[in-house]
Write a protein that holds these residues in place. Structure first.
Motif, PDB file in Angstrom:
ATOM      1  N   GLN A  87       4.956  -2.318   8.434  1.00  0.00           N
ATOM      2  CA  GLN A  87       4.645  -1.601   7.198  1.00  0.00           C
ATOM      3  C   GLN A  87       5.932  -1.183   6.487  1.00  0.00           C
ATOM      4  O   GLN A  87       6.919  -0.824   7.128  1.00  0.00           O
ATOM      5  N   ARG A 128       3.723   6.002   2.645  1.00  0.00           N
ATOM      6  CA  ARG A 128       3.475   4.576   2.381  1.00  0.00           C
ATOM      7  C   ARG A 128       4.154   4.166   1.082  1.00  0.00           C
ATOM      8  O   ARG A 128       4.169   4.907   0.104  1.00  0.00           O
ATOM      9  N   PRO A 143       3.991   0.369  -0.298  1.00  0.00           N
ATOM     10  CA  PRO A 143       3.802  -1.079  -0.226  1.00  0.00           C
ATOM     11  C   PRO A 143       4.407  -1.775  -1.438  1.00  0.00           C
ATOM     12  O   PRO A 143       4.512  -1.223  -2.525  1.00  0.00           O
TER      13      PRO A 143
END
Length: 801
Positions: free
Chosen positions: A512, A528, A530
């Motif tokens: 990730q 996070r 992305p």
């Protein structure tokens, strides 16, 4: 001789099984003081190791510890527990099996000491801890067998040395203790057997049928490998196609960072959404266990992994292994290949994927070595003294001891069979006082001698601190990585990498992309993120060097000159090398010199492994500096060192005077970071530096400051201190690997082929693309600055003033 009881015979019959010949041999020879089974992966060697225990306990299930099982991995102990429970339950045996690792609760550990199970599954560190308690004699009373799994892996590290010292202690408590070793195929089983057995007792070796040769070849790809690099991104489409064709594929990498990059590239190309996982030692334990459970269930089509899955865990229906990058070591390759078709007499299927053009040659050499059953390995050295010092402290924590008795006990451990009394006494003196330069400090006054001659802890409270710091695994300075706000753990990254991050930076972990938010109480908090291009986390873990045997096989292949087995792109490259220069050969040292980009270049094809070639670059540039040859920098790979500078080297032979190289190394090492890093490791193992105090772990920065201060103090006031001598020995054979430089010089015996050329050669060209270039500060830099200053003065008219 132990026979199979009716309950276990009926269990074999119910499964339609018969004992393999080597399993029956292990049962027949179960009363031998030391016994080692060498069997291929999938050969049922773990069951073979336990059959005598199950048979004896089936006949007489007396309470108390009967068998101790030791494995290098916590996960392996847990896996064995699951697998053992099946025959115990189905045969209706009244046998209690438990595991004891760093993950076991404190209350359960305490209960196990007072009421141990029949079979206890543990690790070297947990066993050493068990022997440190005052009630060790009661805990191990009645112990009859010790089964050491994957002993070949343990024998290569200090964990193995610590284990054998612990076995020596157990043998003192239980004189009739039987030792059993389980090993994969190894190059020198006799040396492993001597390592296992109580010295000077013999150890019987049982060899299982090796089974069919593995089905192993190089993966064919549409695109040629690049000239340099280690990611093998070019092979992603071909690897993905193989994943589609097989049930479960293990994709091995040599480093954790490479595994992360490859996993991300594979995931981005995975248009069919195949279930793919990643597994390596820097990931959080809960994440690793989740992946392991999915593998056992057969839910994953591929797992990108590192050495964390090298050893003998049965992970379900793996039918293909892919090794990304040259394997560097034939034994490791054979071990990894064995993960596929983990069944007796079923050939393993594996594919090699070279990461760059040169690795094509190494992969071919490795393939030939596997087919020829030519395994590699280095002879074991003497038992390390830092481990011995820790064992003395462990013995003191368990109660008073006589020095003569402890010395005799240590000499019964194979690696320490040649331990001199002077070396032992030096270690005992260090444990008691800290040594000459440190004896004035109370914190290192740990042992004292009683009037009756026995040694004991000066302060009984020190036992708890000793126990907190037991172990030989030297983790890098790792920080936990957790989701911000939720606290769920992802894994660990090196402290030095975390220190380079600023808020908003991104990096890869567990496949990730995460965004660095900050550091709170030694935890890296992330969110996070992305879709952005990440940095790469600097994961800990071994960066392998190519083994001596594999390097020599590559050189023999070059000398043969038959490149028909190579892909056209690599064969053409090597043929071009023979036209414009020549190829390196066994017993000779090829050195090329040529100009390039305004600098003079020298390439030394030593084939000594990355660590040694790196050290060679340091030493040669130092020698060149002494001779006024103005080096500017160097870069090294497993096979060659490229040095660039201002002046051409017309005769490189004087640079390779072995005595002068060694003298230069000693001078360079004295104040070098490599030495301090090695000292820190040895001092931590020996007990001079404590990483855990009162349940709190020092940060890497705190431990480094402590060790650096101690190192500088000893270097100035006590350079012959025991730990300084240990550090010098460790550095020479570890990060520096001078032994392979010495071996290279002795092997070539002055046979140096120096070719003065007018341009870069094909074999040298990839070196210019390598990362990790090391600048040399010295005369060359001063000359360049002086020339630049002169140009500036000439341009401004100042030079005439």
């Amino acid at each position: 001789m132990t026979t199979l009881p009716p309950s276990l015979s009926a269990w074999f019959t119910s499964r339609g099984w018969q004992m393999h010949p080597h399993q029956k041999q292990m049962l027949d020879r179960s009363q031998a003081p030391a016994l080692m089974l060498v069997a291929p992966t999938g050969g049922g060697k773990t069951l073979a190791g336990f059959l005598p225990t199950l048979s004896e306990l089936a006949e007489d299930p007396e309470p108390g510890l009967h068998t101790l099982y030791v494995s290098p991995l916590k996960a392996l102990a847990a896996d064995i527990k699951r697998n053992l429970q099946t025959p115990i339950d189905e045969a209706g045996l009244n046998i209690r099996v438990e595991d004891r690792t760093g993950d076991t609760s404190a209350s359960r550990k305490k209960r196990q000491r007072a009421d141990p199970p029949h079979i206890l599954l543990t690790t070297p560190e947990s066993l050493a801890l068990l022997t440190s308690y005052e009630d060790a004699a009661r805990t191990f009373r009645g112990l009859q067998r010790v089964v050491v799994d994957e002993i070949h892996a343990l024998a290569e590290s200090k964990r193995g040395d610590q284990l054998i010292l612990a076995l020596a202690r157990l043998q003192s408590l239980c004189p009739n203790l039987r030792r059993v070793g389980l090993s994969a195929t190894v190059e020198d089983p006799e040396s492993i057997a001597q390592f296992l057995a109580r010295h000077p007792d013999p150890c019987e070796i049982i060899h299982a049928d090796p089974g069919p040769d593995p089905d192993i070849q190089m993966l064919e790809t549409d695109e040629a490998p690049p000239w340099s690099g280690g990611g093998a991104a070019y092979a992603i489409p071909a690897v993905l196609e193989q994943v589609k064709r097989h049930k479960t594929t293990l994709i091995f990498h040599n480093t954790r960072a490479q595994a992360e990059i490859f996993f991300r590239n594979l995931w981005l190309a995975n248009e069919d959404g195949l279930p793919i996982g990643i597994h390596h030692g820097s990931l959080d334990r809960a994440q690793r266990e989740k992946v392991e459970a999915a593998m056992v269930r057969g839910d994953l089509r591929a797992i990108v992994c590192t050495g964390s899955l090298d050893l003998g865990i049965d992970w379900g229906d793996v039918d293909l292994v892919i090794q990304i990058g040259a394997p560097k070591n034939v034994k490791r390759l054979v071990q990894r290949i064995g993960r596929a078709n983990h069944r007796y007499n079923a050939p393993s299927k594996a594919l090699l994927v070279p990461a760059n053009r040169f690795e094509v040659v190494e992969c071919l050499a490795a393939l030939e070595a596997v087919r020829a059953h030519d395994l590699d390995g280095d002879p074991r050295g003497a038992g390390p003294l830092d481990v011995l010092c820790q064992h003395i402290l462990i013995a003191a924590a368990s109660g008073p001891f006589q020095a003569d008795d402890l010395y005799t006990e240590m000499r019964s451990a194979g690696p320490f069979a040649d331990l001199s009394r002077d070396a032992f006494d030096a270690c005992l003196e260090f444990c008691a006082t800290g040594g000459y330069a440190l004896r004035a400090y109370d914190q290192w006054q740990r042992l004292q001698q009683r009037p009756d001659g026995q040694w004991q802890l000066r302060d009984p409270r020190a036992a708890a601190r000793i126990r907190q710091n037991i172990g030989t695994i030297q983790d890098s300075d790792l920080l936990k990585v957790k989701w911000r706000g939720r606290g769920a753990a992802l894994g660990e990254i090196e402290e030095s990498f975390a220190a380079s991050l600023t808020k908003g930076d991104t990096f890869l972990i567990g496949g990730q992309i995460v965004r660095y938010e900050g550091l709170r109480e030694l935890v890296v908090e992330v969110s996070r993120d992305p879709g952005r291009k990440p940095k790469v986390a600097v994961f800990s873990g071994t960066k392998f060097s190519t083994s001596t045997q594999l390097s020599q096989r590559v050189l023999r292949y070059f000398k043969a000159g038959d490149f028909s087995a190579l892909p056209d792109h690599t064969a053409d490259w090597l043929r071009l090398q023979t036209e414009v220069s020549r190829l390196p050969e066994p017993g000779r040292l090829l050195i090329e010199t040529f100009p390039n980009d305004g600098r003079q270049q020298m390439v030394v094809y030593g084939f000594a492994g990355r660590n040694a070639q790196q050290t060679l670059g340091l030493l040669l540039t130092k020698r060149m500096e002494e001779q006024g040859l103005a080096p500017l920098g160097f870069v090294a790979t497993d096979y060659a060192t490229l040095i660039w500078g201002l002046d051409a080297v017309t005769d490189p032979r004087p640079l390779f005077d072995l005595d002068k190289l060694e003298a230069g190394l000693e001078g360079w090492l004295a104040g070098n970071a490599v030495m301090k890093r090695t000292f820190r490791s040895a001092a931590t193992i020996a007990g001079l530096i404590e990483r855990q105090i009162g349940g709190q772990r020092k940060t890497g920065r705190q431990a480094t400051m402590s060790s650096d201060i101690l190192y500088d103090t000893l270097l100035k006031y006590d350079p012959e201190h025991l730990l300084m001598r240990i550090t010098a020995q460790e550095a020479m054979r570890g990060l520096v690997d001078f032994a392979r430089i010495r071996d290279m010089c002795e092997r070539v015996q002055g046979c140096i082929d120096h070719l003065e050329l007018d341009r870069v050669t094909p074999l040298a060209a990839p070196l210019f693309l390598e990362v990790g270039k090391v600048p040399v500060k010295g005369e060359a830099e001063e000359r360049l600055l002086a020339e630049e200053l002169q140009r500036l003065m000439d341009g401004s008219g100042l030079s005439s003033l």
